[in-house]
Design a protein around this motif. Structure first.
Motif, short mmCIF file in Angstrom:
data_model
loop_
_atom_site.label_atom_id
_atom_site.label_comp_id
_atom_site.label_asym_id
_atom_site.label_seq_id
_atom_site.Cartn_x
_atom_site.Cartn_y
_atom_site.Cartn_z
N PRO A 253 30.39 -48.68 30.92
CA PRO A 253 29.35 -47.91 30.23
C PRO A 253 29.27 -46.47 30.73
N VAL A 254 28.98 -45.58 29.80
CA VAL A 254 28.82 -44.16 30.16
C VAL A 254 27.53 -43.66 29.54
N THR A 255 26.77 -42.90 30.29
CA THR A 255 25.48 -42.44 29.75
C THR A 255 25.36 -40.92 29.74
N THR A 256 26.21 -40.23 30.48
CA THR A 256 26.06 -38.79 30.63
C THR A 256 27.42 -38.10 30.62
N GLU B 173 21.34 -47.79 37.19
CA GLU B 173 22.53 -48.09 36.39
C GLU B 173 23.32 -49.22 37.06
N PHE C 161 29.32 -45.03 38.47
CA PHE C 161 30.26 -44.17 37.73
C PHE C 161 29.88 -44.08 36.25
N PHE C 162 28.65 -43.71 35.99
CA PHE C 162 28.15 -43.66 34.60
C PHE C 162 28.29 -42.27 33.99
N ARG C 163 28.87 -41.33 34.72
CA ARG C 163 29.03 -39.97 34.19
C ARG C 163 30.51 -39.66 33.94
N THR C 164 30.81 -39.19 32.75
CA THR C 164 32.18 -38.84 32.41
C THR C 164 32.36 -37.33 32.48
N THR D 34 26.55 -49.39 37.30
CA THR D 34 27.61 -48.75 38.06
C THR D 34 27.20 -47.35 38.46
#
Lengths: 137, 137
Positions: free
Chosen positions: A4-7, B105, B109-112, B107
């Motif tokens: 999952p990615v949120t930002t 969160e 690592f939720f920021r791309t 994880t």
């Protein structure tokens, strides 16, 4: 595997070690989910990764840029670059073009740690007869 | 997720940073495959992890042992402890009992990271009229 990615952030979110200028990079196969390697990058290596879509690192032992697969052909197509909550770790999600490890294994993490060191305590061994005597008495 | 394993070793296979006595630890959810956290451990923290079957680290910021979930209840059952080919990175394969990240969160690592920094170069902006004049001449 779908992480999952949120930002969405830019490269200024990454914090480098003040002494070395490096950040640890976890490399993961986006299809199998296998963690392949832990390596290190500086800002320039991350820029090259974002610009080329292939894994770039900075080799601590050789003190030089390391384009994964430049020699072996085992490049890694980088699908996603993540940075953690406090900015001091990076994750590359990749599609590898061959084994990640220099040993030929697909992952560098092919060894499992099952126990603490096996210690041979010679003093205890030397004292064994007395202990045995106590136990059997 | 099934990470291949070919060798069984004991804790003496782990190499710690000579300055800090620490080794980086990648924490991965063994069921979802998600990389959750990058943390650090020393030898004692690894021993506690092997002995208790729960994630232990050494906090660099607080300089103390960190039993993940001791306060939050979000412990991690450690299914497997791996060490990489040259011994300077560790992987915990875990079943988490709640979110891994202090932000809530699952994880860290939720920021791309999508691009290099957006830089506003003020000098270039200031020089723009002259450049424009050159370009248009």
């Amino acid at each position: 595997m779908d992480l999952p990615v949120t930002t969405t952030v830019d490269l200024s979110a990454v914090r480098y070690d003040s002494a070395t200028g490096l950040v640890p990079v976890v490399v993961q196969d986006v299809d199998t989910g296998h963690v392949l390697t832990l390596a290190y990058a500086n800002r320039e290596a991350l820029k090259r990764t974002l610009a080329t879509g292939e894994s770039w690192f900075f080799s601590r032992s050789r003190q030089e840029y390391w384009h994964k697969g430049a020699t072996s052909g085992h490049t890694q197509a980088v699908v996603d670059v993540r940075v953690d909550c406090d900015g001091d770790a990076v994750l590359y999600l990749v599609r590898p073009n061959g084994p990640a490890c220099h040993t030929g294994e697909n992952t560098c993490f092919f060894r499992t740690v099952t126990h603490v060191e096996t210690s041979i305590v010679r003093d205890a061994t030397a004292a064994a007869p007395a202990s045995d005597a106590l136990v059997s008495s």
